[in-house]
Structure formats: structure tokens, C-alpha cells
Scaffold this active site. Structure first.
Site, PDB file in Angstrom:
ATOM      1  N   ASP A  43      85.671 -37.756  26.236  1.00 22.61           N
ATOM      2  CA  ASP A  43      86.525 -37.255  25.163  1.00 22.61           C
ATOM      3  C   ASP A  43      88.006 -37.373  25.491  1.00 22.61           C
ATOM      4  O   ASP A  43      88.405 -37.616  26.636  1.00 22.61           O
ATOM      5  CB  ASP A  43      86.209 -35.778  24.896  1.00 22.61           C
ATOM      6  CG  ASP A  43      84.997 -35.599  24.004  1.00 22.61           C
ATOM      7  OD1 ASP A  43      84.516 -36.597  23.456  1.00 22.61           O
ATOM      8  OD2 ASP A  43      84.531 -34.450  23.864  1.00 22.61           O
ATOM      9  N   LYS A  65      88.587 -37.480  20.101  1.00 21.83           N
ATOM     10  CA  LYS A  65      88.962 -37.000  18.778  1.00 21.83           C
ATOM     11  C   LYS A  65      90.286 -36.274  18.881  1.00 21.83           C
ATOM     12  O   LYS A  65      90.487 -35.446  19.755  1.00 21.83           O
ATOM     13  CB  LYS A  65      87.912 -36.033  18.213  1.00 21.83           C
ATOM     14  CG  LYS A  65      86.530 -36.607  18.031  1.00 21.83           C
ATOM     15  CD  LYS A  65      85.640 -35.569  17.359  1.00 21.83           C
ATOM     16  CE  LYS A  65      84.205 -36.036  17.270  1.00 21.83           C
ATOM     17  NZ  LYS A  65      83.546 -36.037  18.587  1.00 21.83           N
ATOM     18  N   MET A 178      92.468 -24.967  19.839  1.00 24.30           N
ATOM     19  CA  MET A 178      92.866 -25.924  18.797  1.00 24.30           C
ATOM     20  C   MET A 178      93.661 -25.259  17.675  1.00 24.30           C
ATOM     21  O   MET A 178      93.475 -25.552  16.499  1.00 24.30           O
ATOM     22  CB  MET A 178      91.623 -26.622  18.229  1.00 24.30           C
ATOM     23  CG  MET A 178      90.837 -27.391  19.277  1.00 24.30           C
ATOM     24  SD  MET A 178      89.215 -27.943  18.722  1.00 24.30           S
ATOM     25  CE  MET A 178      88.283 -26.392  18.757  1.00 24.30           C
TER      26      MET A 178
END
Length: 260
Positions: A43, A65, A178
Site C-alpha cells: 500500500d 490508495k 484519515m
């Protein structure tokens, strides 16, 4: 040291937590699997230092991502893992932090189960624990917080429609994964739902890494401070009275200053 695990016969997927970034926070099991893997699917949040443990013979596939920018969509990643395992490969699916805490690890394992693919999960140091430690912010403390709440700053539809009443309880620490892009709205909503405007808050960029930056403030001024500092993802947000301890306990910042 005695090896307590053996490789899966045939193809297998190992879902491995890479921790918050500092390579030495990897588990011994994680390092061993990275050195044995045929393929590593990793990732965006996996640091370069962690990738140095990957066998030079292993194929590396980036599946990172970022917000509104996906190299591979989740369904494609799921299908890729199944395909590689069915080819008889030992596959490490390497994810930042811990794969079961906001890492979509459960979704990937559901796909493997449906396809009849063997798997193993190797936990990692989640960002909340690792970043908080390196920022010198205890998540619990007898004087300030008797509980800790982990939430994600954006949901599946891209919104931050959180359970605001649960976030503004006293004597707790709130850790937001996030949450950088939604920070102004998060601060505003918490105050609207009863949090004190002067409630301490910290945003940590690149936690546990030499490039770590910690910005502190309050709900009333944090959005402005973060904008002035120019922080960029990956960031972790910590809200609560425990943030007051940062200046006193910021051992990592002191260690880096000494090295400089």
C-alpha cells in the site's frame, strides 16, 4: 530461534501489518514472511524502510490508495490476491499499520474465503499506538482519559458523518485516522455538539519517521494551524486532554534534535 509457522502448501496469502512507518516496529514474523515471499502487494502507507526487508527475488506490486486516487480499486486488489495464490505463489499483502484497523483487511479476507484461498494474518502496530508513542501523547492517562475511541475521518461515501455525541464525551481520547481533509468540519462539528473550543488537539504527519511533524492547538484554531504548517497525508489526529503532555513527553523530537 525456532520457526513456529510453516508456509502454506500451494498458494497462500499473508495479510501483514507494516506498522506506522518505522521499520524496526515490524514483527519478526512480518520480516520473515517478507524475505520468503514470491510476491508482495503493498500500500501507499508502507514506508521505503519497510520495503527494504522484501526479498530481492520477490515481485513487487503497488496497490496504493490516496484520497480520490486509487491505483487499483478494492475489488481489483481482491481479485489479484486470489489470482496470485491460485498460481501457487506465496503472497504477502502488506498494509500500513494493522490490517484489521481501518485497513480493509476484513474485506480482503472475505474475498479469499469465498475463493477457497488459504491465508494467515500477521498483526502490526496500528498508527494510533505507534504515532501517539512517537509524538509523546499517551492515549490513556489516569488524570485525563479513561477510554480511547478510534474513528475514521472519511466513510465509504467520502463523508465525515460521524457519531458526534460519542466524540465529545469527557475523560476520553479520540484518535481519527484519515481525517486531514475533513479537519475543519470535524473541529466545527465537535464544538457544535458540546466540546470545549479550547479542547487540545494534535495532528501528526509521518508519525514514527524522521520526517515526523507534530502540530498542536485547540478545536478553535487547529484547522488554521494545520493549513499554515502545510501538513500532508499521512496524518493522524489526536483529540483530548492527553495532548497537553506532548511538550513534556516528546522524546522522539528530542532524540532527532540531538542527532542533528
Amino acid at each position: 530461534m525456532t520457526e513456529t509457522h510453516t508456509a502454506c502448501p500451494g498458494g497462500c496469502v499473508y495479510l501483514v501489518g507494516a506498522g506506522p512507518g518505522e521499520p524496526e516496529l515490524l514483527t519478526l514474523r512480518a520480516v520473515r514472511l517478507l524475505q520468503q515471499a514470491d510476491v508482495v502487494v503493498y500500500d501507499n502507507l508502507v514506508s521505503d524502510g519497510v520495503l527494504e526487508f522484501v526479498s530481492p527475488k520477490a515481485e513487487r506490486i503497488y496497490a496504493g490508495k490516496r484520497r480520490n486516487e486509487h491505483t487499483l480499486r478494492q475489488a481489483q486488489i481482491n481479485a489479484l490476491l486470489v489470482k496470485l495464490a491460485r498460481e501457487g505463489k506465496q503472497v504477502v499483502r502488506l498494509k500500513g499499520g494493522d490490517p484489521f484497523i481501518f485497513g480493509r483487511g476484513g474485506e480482503e479476507l472475505q474475498a479469499l474465503v469465498s475463493a477457497g484461498v488459504a491465508f494467515e494474518v500477521v498483526p502490526g502496530v496500528t498508527a494510533a499506538a505507534g504515532v501517539a508513542c512517537y509524538a509523546g501523547i499517551p492515549l490513556t492517562h489516569r488524570d485525563y482519559a479513561q477510554r480511547c475511541l478510534f474513528v475514521t475521518g472519511h466513510l465509504k461515501d467520502g463523508t465525515a458523518d460521524l457519531d458526534w455525541p460519542s466524540l465529545v464525551r469527557s475523560n476520553q481520547t479520540v484518535v481519527i485516522y484519515m481525517g486531514l481533509s475533513g479537519l475543519p468540519d470535524i473541529c466545527r462539528q465537535m464544538v457544535l455538539h458540546g466540546a470545549a473550543p479550547d479542547l487540545p488537539i494534535a495532528v501528526v504527519q509521518d508519525g514514527s519517521m524522521p520526517t515526523q511533524v507534530v502540530v498542536t492547538g485547540t478545536l478553535s484554531n487547529m484547522a488554521e494551524r494545520v493549513a499554515q504548517a502545510g501538513l500532508k497525508s499521512p496524518c493522524l489526529t489526536i483529540i483530548g486532554e492527553v495532548v497537553k503532555l506532548h511538550q513534556e513527553l516528546a522524546w522522539y523530537a528530542l532524540a532527532n534534535a540531538t542527532l542533528d
